[in-house]
Design an enzyme around this catalytic site. Structure first.
Site, PDB file in Angstrom:
ATOM      1  N   LYS A 130      23.443  76.125 -82.123  1.00 26.30           N
ATOM      2  CA  LYS A 130      23.035  74.547 -81.500  1.00 26.30           C
ATOM      3  C   LYS A 130      21.746  75.303 -80.891  1.00 26.30           C
ATOM      4  CE  LYS A 130      24.913  73.047 -77.446  1.00 26.30           C
ATOM      5  NZ  LYS A 130      23.438  71.817 -77.291  1.00 26.30           N
ATOM      6  N   GLU A 136      23.700  86.364 -71.829  1.00 29.21           N
ATOM      7  CA  GLU A 136      22.523  86.501 -71.136  1.00 29.21           C
ATOM      8  C   GLU A 136      22.071  85.564 -70.331  1.00 29.21           C
ATOM      9  OE1 GLU A 136      18.728  85.782 -69.939  1.00 29.21           O
ATOM     10  OE2 GLU A 136      17.903  85.838 -72.312  1.00 29.21           O
ATOM     11  N   CYS A 178      14.036  83.088 -67.387  1.00 26.98           N
ATOM     12  CA  CYS A 178      15.834  83.381 -66.947  1.00 26.98           C
ATOM     13  C   CYS A 178      15.443  84.971 -66.416  1.00 26.98           C
ATOM     14  CB  CYS A 178      16.799  84.088 -68.051  1.00 26.98           C
ATOM     15  SG  CYS A 178      16.173  84.299 -69.659  1.00 26.98           S
ATOM     16  N   GLU A 193      19.892  80.590 -58.270  1.00 32.26           N
ATOM     17  CA  GLU A 193      18.071  80.616 -59.401  1.00 32.26           C
ATOM     18  C   GLU A 193      17.466  79.564 -59.121  1.00 32.26           C
ATOM     19  OE1 GLU A 193      19.739  80.712 -63.732  1.00 32.26           O
ATOM     20  OE2 GLU A 193      17.518  81.775 -63.771  1.00 32.26           O
TER      21      GLU A 193
HETATM   22  P1  ADP Z   1      20.500  75.652 -68.301  1.00 30.63           P
HETATM   23  O1  ADP Z   1      20.862  75.425 -67.277  1.00 30.63           O
HETATM   24  O2  ADP Z   1      19.169  76.438 -69.181  1.00 30.63           O
HETATM   25  O3  ADP Z   1      20.114  74.035 -69.726  1.00 30.63           O
HETATM   26  P2  ADP Z   1      23.261  75.599 -69.734  1.00 30.63           P
HETATM   27  O4  ADP Z   1      24.193  76.755 -70.001  1.00 30.63           O
HETATM   28  O5  ADP Z   1      24.089  74.326 -69.085  1.00 30.63           O
HETATM   29  O6  ADP Z   1      21.980  75.922 -68.974  1.00 30.63           O
HETATM   30  O7  ADP Z   1      22.824  75.526 -71.429  1.00 30.63           O
HETATM   31  C1  ADP Z   1      22.685  76.173 -72.205  1.00 30.63           C
HETATM   32  C2  ADP Z   1      23.121  76.139 -73.878  1.00 30.63           C
HETATM   33  O8  ADP Z   1      24.665  75.593 -73.521  1.00 30.63           O
HETATM   34  C3  ADP Z   1      22.720  74.317 -74.352  1.00 30.63           C
HETATM   35  O9  ADP Z   1      22.423  74.117 -75.323  1.00 30.63           O
HETATM   36  C4  ADP Z   1      23.884  73.542 -74.442  1.00 30.63           C
HETATM   37  O10 ADP Z   1      24.249  72.631 -74.479  1.00 30.63           O
HETATM   38  C5  ADP Z   1      25.339  74.801 -73.598  1.00 30.63           C
HETATM   39  N1  ADP Z   1      26.423  74.238 -73.264  1.00 30.63           N
HETATM   40  C6  ADP Z   1      26.004  73.558 -71.852  1.00 30.63           C
HETATM   41  N2  ADP Z   1      27.304  73.900 -71.651  1.00 30.63           N
HETATM   42  C7  ADP Z   1      28.329  74.208 -72.509  1.00 30.63           C
HETATM   43  C8  ADP Z   1      30.483  74.349 -72.840  1.00 30.63           C
HETATM   44  N3  ADP Z   1      30.742  74.067 -71.937  1.00 30.63           N
HETATM   45  N4  ADP Z   1      30.046  75.243 -73.502  1.00 30.63           N
HETATM   46  C9  ADP Z   1      28.934  75.917 -74.858  1.00 30.63           C
HETATM   47  N5  ADP Z   1      27.804  75.980 -74.822  1.00 30.63           N
HETATM   48  C10 ADP Z   1      27.336  74.640 -73.949  1.00 30.63           C
END
Ligand code: ADP
Length: 488
Positions: free
Chosen positions: A193, A267, A301, A398
């Site tokens: 995804k 990560e 990151c 961050e």
């Molecule tokens: P960022 O702050 O870099 O956007 P996120 O951790 O919110 O980081 O997002 C990184 C990825 O994780 C994206 O693909 C997002 O859609 C997905 N994501 C966000 N929430 C969840 C969750 N609860 N479970 C799994 N994946 C998630």
């Protein structure tokens, strides 16, 4: 409008706009889900727009997968694993990976332009860093596919099965390559995804995968938001979760997989220290600081967001850094002169501005470059704070933007202690003339990667990953291959 850039000799150069052409880019108005090498409409019929953050126009519409769609993708991946992929020889798997790598290379210009349009990063970076590195990951892991027994002698390496992979928006295609290439080389199938704001290059990769003749179901790409990611994490028939993203979501994932058979690599975030000693080559170090935090709008990151400068050279380093900041162009990501492109989303720009406000309120002294920024789109001037102490929020949390906090130090022990005083531990940089000092710091800094007299250098052969709240597990190199294998 012509732009001004100052040469190292102090004379001004004028640059005319030099936008990369978009005429060779082929994008659909709407993208469905990529399951079993077919484009499948989402069962909810829901789509969401993906924007160009440099001008806020809609580029395309992306399918929003729900639990049912994720289940379909996982079933496809399981079937492909059991019936085809786990039965192929390593040499055959390697051939597919080489083919995908070559096809990515052939389409690298188109991929670079799409990456810059969807993500906001300057074309120079997507063209010279992201896309070549993404291809190189496929080339590198293609070479290992038939040599797993040599890579892990006496360990009887076996694939894990179906890998669920969730990636962020800062290096969209590169993160997809980091995840897919080692998984496939090791004999797994995947459901990936991409992040909701940057799905396009992963979907272009899906087109390449289909064209490459990779057996259906080996790679499935489901787009969507956090709920789609959660559906992957919680699916019972997934054997491995590989996640790159925020520490908050990493913790949610860690809780969800606790007590299951799922192997995990996370990560997560970082607050990396870039350390300049007084014997460092100062001009190169200033470039390294710029590369470490302003590179890719600070959307890295492992960005060197905390600068530690030895006190007796602090004045010189800060003066040179401010001077260098004035020559950075902020603007159209597709312009080949642009150094700093667009912030990926309005939400992220708001987050960065909130931290800048906190920095000022907590008493740090702000300096921003004076450059013009476009009136439309999401942009942020390169920003630094001096007079920062360890307790400042901007030194602890961050920000994920082009915002640098600067502290000074006198002794080696002091800077090690300060650099390690963070919940994170992803990367660090050390600038000094002394090899012995470099070795001392690399062993004492609690960071997964330590660069010496350089910053933000990546290679498929080098493992990457964190300590503490920056996550666990490594990607890249043999370590990254091992993360997709059962080893006895
Ligand atoms: P960022 O702050 O870099 O956007 P996120 O951790 O919110 O980081 O997002 C990184 C990825 O994780 C994206 O693909 C997002 O859609 C997905 N994501 C966000 N929430 C969840 C969750 N609860 N479970 C799994 N994946 C998630």
């Amino acid at each position: 409008m012509a732009k001004k850039k100052e040469s190292p000799q102090g004379t001004e150069w004028n640059y005319s706009p030099s936008p990369e052409s978009t005429t060779h880019v082929k994008l659909e108005k709407r993208y469905a889900l990529f399951i079993n090498n077919e484009w499948v409409a989402p069962s909810s019929k829901a789509y969401f727009p993906t924007l160009n953050p440099a001008n806020e126009t809609v580029i395309s519409e992306i399918a929003w997968a729900n639990d049912k769609d994720v289940d379909k993708a996982v079933r496809a991946a399981r079937k492909a694993y059991q019936e085809v992929w786990s039965k192929l020889s390593g040499a055959e798997r390697g051939k597919y990976l080489f083919r995908i790598a070559r096809m990515m290379q052939e389409k690298s210009r188109e991929l670079a332009v799409i990456e810059s349009m969807d993500c906001g990063k300057p074309i120079r970076e997507s063209r010279d860093i992201d896309i070549p590195l993404a291809c190189n990951h496929f080339f590198y892991y293609a070479g290992w596919a038939d040599k797993l027994e040599y890579a892990f002698p006496t360990k009887n390496p076996k694939p894990l099965g179906v890998a669920g992979q969730i990636i962020p928006w800062n290096f969209p295609l590169l993160m997809a390559a980091w995840k897919i290439a080692p998984a496939l080389a090791a004999g797994n199938t995947v459901v990936l995804k991409p992040a909701e704001t940057t799905s396009l290059t992963a979907l272009k990769l899906a087109e390449i995968i289909k064209e490459s003749g990779l057996p259906p179901g080996v790679v499935n790409i489901v787009t969507g938001h956090g709920d789609t990611g959660a559906a992957i994490v919680n699916h019972p028939d997934i054997d491995k979760i590989a996640f790159t993203g925020s520490t908050n979501v990493g913790k949610i994932i860690q809780r969800s997989v606790a007590g299951t058979h799922k192997k995990t690599t996370l990560e997560l975030g970082g607050k990396s220290a870039n350390i300049i000693f007084d014997d460092a080559p100062i001009d190169q170090a200033v470039e390294g600081i710029v590369n470490g935090i302003f590179f890719n709008q600070g959307h890295v990151c492992c960005a060197g967001s905390r600068l530690f400068v030895q006190e007796n050279v602090a004045e010189e380093v800060i003066r040179k850094l401010k001077h260098r900041m004035e020559s950075l162009y902020v603007g159209d990501p597709l312009d080949k002169n642009t150094d700093i492109g667009a912030i990926n989303s309005k939400e992220q720009l708001d987050t960065i501005n909130r931290y800048i406000k906190i920095g000022i309120e907590e008493g740090a002294e702000i300096h921003q470059s004076q450059c013009a920024i476009p009136s439309q789109g999401f942009f942020c001037r390169p920003t630094l704070f001096i007079g920062v102490s360890q307790s400042h929020t901007i030194a602890q949390e961050e920000i994920f933007g082009p915002v640098l906090s600067i502290q000074t130090f006198r002794t080696v022990d002091e800077v090690i202690q300060k650099a390690n005083n963070t919940p994170y531990g992803l990367a660090a940089g050390v600038w000094t003339d002394k090899g012995s000092r470099i070795f001392n710091l690399t062993t004492q800094l609690k960071a997964g990667v330590v660069w010496a007299n350089t910053y933000n250098k990546f290679d498929p052969v080098s493992p990457f990953g964190g300590y503490k709240e920056s996550g666990f597990g490594r990607e890249g190199g043999l370590h990254g291959l091992g993360a997709y294998l059962k080893l006895s």
